[in-house]
Design a protein around this motif. Structure first.
Motif, short mmCIF file in Angstrom:
data_model
loop_
_atom_site.label_atom_id
_atom_site.label_comp_id
_atom_site.label_asym_id
_atom_site.label_seq_id
_atom_site.Cartn_x
_atom_site.Cartn_y
_atom_site.Cartn_z
N PRO A 30 0.79 -1.24 0.00
CA PRO A 30 0.00 0.00 0.00
C PRO A 30 0.83 1.29 0.00
CG PRO A 30 -0.82 -1.55 1.64
CD PRO A 30 0.46 -2.11 1.11
N ASP A 31 2.06 1.21 0.50
CA ASP A 31 2.92 2.39 0.53
C ASP A 31 3.91 2.40 -0.64
OD1 ASP A 31 4.45 0.26 1.44
OD2 ASP A 31 5.46 1.42 3.00
N LEU A 32 3.54 1.76 -1.75
CA LEU A 32 4.43 1.64 -2.89
C LEU A 32 4.90 3.00 -3.39
CD1 LEU A 32 5.88 -0.15 -4.95
CD2 LEU A 32 3.81 -0.06 -6.36
N ALA A 33 4.02 3.97 -3.51
CA ALA A 33 4.41 5.30 -3.99
C ALA A 33 5.50 5.89 -3.10
CB ALA A 33 3.20 6.23 -4.06
N VAL A 71 -9.55 -4.02 -17.55
CA VAL A 71 -8.10 -3.76 -17.55
C VAL A 71 -7.87 -2.26 -17.45
CG1 VAL A 71 -5.93 -4.02 -18.82
CG2 VAL A 71 -7.61 -5.89 -18.83
N SER A 72 -8.61 -1.49 -18.23
CA SER A 72 -8.48 -0.03 -18.18
C SER A 72 -8.79 0.50 -16.78
CB SER A 72 -9.42 0.59 -19.21
OG SER A 72 -9.34 1.99 -19.16
N ALA A 73 -9.83 -0.04 -16.16
CA ALA A 73 -10.20 0.40 -14.81
C ALA A 73 -9.10 0.05 -13.81
CB ALA A 73 -11.52 -0.25 -14.39
N ARG A 74 -8.46 -1.11 -13.97
CA ARG A 74 -7.37 -1.50 -13.05
C ARG A 74 -6.17 -0.57 -13.22
NH1 ARG A 74 -8.78 -7.21 -14.43
NH2 ARG A 74 -6.91 -7.27 -15.72
N ILE A 75 -5.89 -0.17 -14.46
CA ILE A 75 -4.78 0.77 -14.70
C ILE A 75 -5.07 2.10 -14.00
CG2 ILE A 75 -3.58 2.15 -16.44
CD1 ILE A 75 -4.12 -0.28 -18.38
N LYS A 76 -6.28 2.59 -14.15
CA LYS A 76 -6.64 3.87 -13.51
C LYS A 76 -6.54 3.78 -11.99
CE LYS A 76 -9.55 5.26 -17.37
NZ LYS A 76 -10.91 5.45 -17.89
N LEU A 77 -6.90 2.63 -11.44
CA LEU A 77 -6.78 2.44 -9.99
C LEU A 77 -5.30 2.43 -9.58
CD1 LEU A 77 -8.20 2.10 -7.33
CD2 LEU A 77 -8.42 -0.35 -7.82
N SER A 78 -4.46 1.76 -10.36
CA SER A 78 -3.03 1.77 -10.07
C SER A 78 -2.47 3.18 -10.12
CB SER A 78 -2.26 0.87 -11.05
OG SER A 78 -2.50 -0.48 -10.77
N LEU A 79 -2.87 3.96 -11.11
CA LEU A 79 -2.43 5.35 -11.20
C LEU A 79 -2.85 6.15 -9.98
CD1 LEU A 79 -3.08 6.02 -14.98
CD2 LEU A 79 -0.86 6.19 -13.83
N THR A 80 -4.06 5.89 -9.50
CA THR A 80 -4.53 6.57 -8.30
C THR A 80 -3.64 6.22 -7.10
OG1 THR A 80 -6.79 6.63 -9.12
CG2 THR A 80 -6.50 6.89 -6.75
N HIS A 81 -3.31 4.93 -6.97
CA HIS A 81 -2.44 4.50 -5.86
C HIS A 81 -1.03 5.09 -5.97
CE1 HIS A 81 -5.31 1.81 -4.09
NE2 HIS A 81 -5.39 1.05 -5.16
N LEU A 82 -0.57 5.34 -7.18
CA LEU A 82 0.78 5.87 -7.39
C LEU A 82 0.81 7.40 -7.46
CD1 LEU A 82 2.00 3.29 -10.05
CD2 LEU A 82 2.79 3.50 -7.68
N GLN A 83 -0.32 8.05 -7.25
CA GLN A 83 -0.44 9.50 -7.41
C GLN A 83 0.69 10.28 -6.75
OE1 GLN A 83 -2.96 11.46 -9.16
NE2 GLN A 83 -1.29 12.89 -8.82
N ASP A 84 1.03 9.96 -5.53
CA ASP A 84 2.05 10.73 -4.82
C ASP A 84 3.42 10.64 -5.48
OD1 ASP A 84 0.14 11.51 -2.98
OD2 ASP A 84 0.77 10.08 -1.44
N ALA A 85 3.69 9.57 -6.23
CA ALA A 85 4.99 9.40 -6.88
C ALA A 85 5.05 10.06 -8.25
CB ALA A 85 5.32 7.91 -7.00
N ILE A 86 3.88 10.39 -8.82
CA ILE A 86 3.86 11.01 -10.13
C ILE A 86 4.49 12.40 -10.05
CG2 ILE A 86 2.36 11.94 -11.97
CD1 ILE A 86 0.42 9.61 -11.27
N GLY A 87 5.52 12.61 -10.83
CA GLY A 87 6.22 13.88 -10.82
C GLY A 87 7.29 14.01 -9.76
#
Length: 164
Positions: A30-33, A71-87
């Motif tokens: 859960p703390d991957l980002a 699959v598209s929905a799972r990708i969007k969920l992964s992006l949400t989980h990784l939000q803090d790491a984006i940028g």
């Protein structure tokens, strides 16, 4: 500690991930980002390639698995989980639109390749463990594939969290 978190914790030079969604990573860590940010702050090169949720390749994979938009929905969920790491400095999160024959997870000289089976979710397909060895070619073969996908990918920018 699970294998994936252990490999991430041990990585000193590079972490490379090529998946469509890789949702099990964010579910299992859960703390991957935060971990990715910490790795980058300590000089580890971090590259994460997720499927472009709007691409034809992702749509085809969903249809082949019988989950269509899943699959598209799972990708969007992964992006949400990784939000803090984006940028975050040193963390490169990109989208790709390639046909994915194998998911690739590289942690320094250890590589895990999930060999996709047509019509089955990645979780139901075998994972091959490849160790970099002097004179070996298989590790470099997988990483060459990773690098080709990375070169055609686009960075994720800004907020991907959609609030309704």
């Amino acid at each position: 500690m699970n294998l994936w978190a252990s490999l991430l914790d041990q990585a000193k030079d590079c972490v490379d991930v090529l998946v469509y969604a890789g949702l099990f990573l964010t579910d299992g860590t859960p703390d991957l980002a935060k971990r990715l940010i910490h790795k980058a702050e300590n000089g580890v090169r971090v590259r994460v390639l997720l499927g472009d949720p709007d691409s034809e390749a992702v749509a085809a994979r969903g249809a082949e698995e019988g989950v269509f938009g899943g699959v598209s929905a799972r990708i969007k969920l992964s992006l949400t989980h990784l939000q803090d790491a984006i940028g975050a400095p040193g963390v490169h999160i990109h989208l790709h639109s390639t046909t994915l024959y194998s998911s690739i997870y590289r942690f320094d000289d250890v590589l895990l390749a999930n060999t996709h089976v047509f019509g089955a979710p990645a979780a139901q397909s075998p994972v091959v463990h490849v160790q970099r060895i002097p004179g070996g070619r298989l590790f470099d073969h997988y990483m060459s594939s990773f690098d080709r996908v990375y070169s055609g990918s686009v960075p994720v920018e800004g907020s991907v969290v959609h609030r309704g």
